[in-house]
Design a protein around this motif. Structure first.
Motif, short mmCIF file in Angstrom:
data_model
loop_
_atom_site.label_atom_id
_atom_site.label_comp_id
_atom_site.label_asym_id
_atom_site.label_seq_id
_atom_site.Cartn_x
_atom_site.Cartn_y
_atom_site.Cartn_z
N GLY A 141 29.65 25.64 -89.31
CA GLY A 141 28.98 24.69 -88.49
C GLY A 141 28.31 23.35 -89.41
N GLY A 142 28.69 23.30 -90.59
CA GLY A 142 28.29 22.12 -91.27
C GLY A 142 28.83 20.72 -90.98
N THR A 143 29.88 20.61 -90.45
CA THR A 143 30.25 19.39 -90.37
C THR A 143 29.96 19.00 -88.85
OG1 THR A 143 32.62 19.84 -91.11
CG2 THR A 143 32.41 17.98 -89.72
N ALA A 144 29.69 20.11 -87.88
CA ALA A 144 29.28 19.75 -86.41
C ALA A 144 27.66 19.53 -86.66
CB ALA A 144 29.66 21.03 -85.62
N GLU A 145 26.80 20.24 -87.34
CA GLU A 145 25.75 19.89 -87.41
C GLU A 145 25.61 18.31 -88.10
OE1 GLU A 145 21.75 22.19 -89.96
OE2 GLU A 145 23.44 21.72 -91.02
N ALA A 146 26.36 17.99 -89.04
CA ALA A 146 26.18 16.55 -89.60
C ALA A 146 26.48 15.67 -88.39
CB ALA A 146 27.16 16.42 -90.65
N ALA A 147 27.59 15.94 -87.56
CA ALA A 147 28.04 14.95 -86.67
C ALA A 147 27.11 14.89 -85.48
CB ALA A 147 29.25 15.66 -85.95
#
Length: 181
Positions: free
Chosen positions: A130-136
């Protein structure tokens, strides 16, 4: 979603053992994308709860999120915003750095990609840590967008990524789940 549909979609996704490293099973959606009925069903299932919610933009995360996001944007008559790795967008951008398992990465969008108050749906093929989604979500929110939900075909729930996004107050829609990594 009824169990039969979920099974059909699950069967359309190829499992590749030991990729990118031993012990990992890579969930390859290119087989789903190549199957016209499965692709259409996946897009229809992702879109279904959001029809009529006046979504202004779909934000797709590079690269498979572009494929799905374009189709979802078409279905919802929404604009499309590419969320890219650093250095790929030609105009003025805003970016956010986020943690990876080892080190950090950076994603960016054009500064003028979304307007304050616009309702945005985030789309990608799979949610793992979920790192990229959270950043987005953080990036889009920083521009004043209202991230209505995040949608993924595949959830790897053991990695906790969907919950990480939910903790930001963003509902998550996934179509199939695979246990493990």
């Amino acid at each position: 979603m009824d169990h039969r549909h979920s099974l059909d979609l699950k069967n359309a996704i190829r499992a590749i053992p030991d990729y990118p490293k031993p012990g990992i099973i890579f969930r390859d959606i290119t087989t789903l994308l190549g199957d016209a009925r499965a692709f259409r069903r996946a897009v229809d299932e992702l879109v279904q709860p959001f029809a009529g919610l006046k979504i202004a933009k779909i934000a797709g995360i590079e690269a498979r999120g572009f494929i799905l996001g374009g189709a979802v944007a078409h279905q919802l008559s929404a604009g499309f915003v590419p969320v890219r790795k650093k250095g790929k967008l030609p105009h003025e951008t805003v970016s956010v750095t986020y943690q990876l398992e080892y080190g950090t990465d950076e994603i960016e969008v054009h500064k003028d990609a979304v307007k304050r108050g616009e309702r945005v749906l985030l789309v990608d093929d799979l949610v793992a840590t979920g790192g990229t989604a959270e950043a987005a979500v953080n990036l889009l929110s920083s521009l004043g967008a209202e991230v209505v939900a995040a949608c993924f075909i595949v959830d790897l729930p053991d990695l906790g990524g969907a919950d990480k996004v939910r903790r930001l107050g963003v509902p998550v829609r996934t179509l199939v789940a695979f246990s493990g990594h």
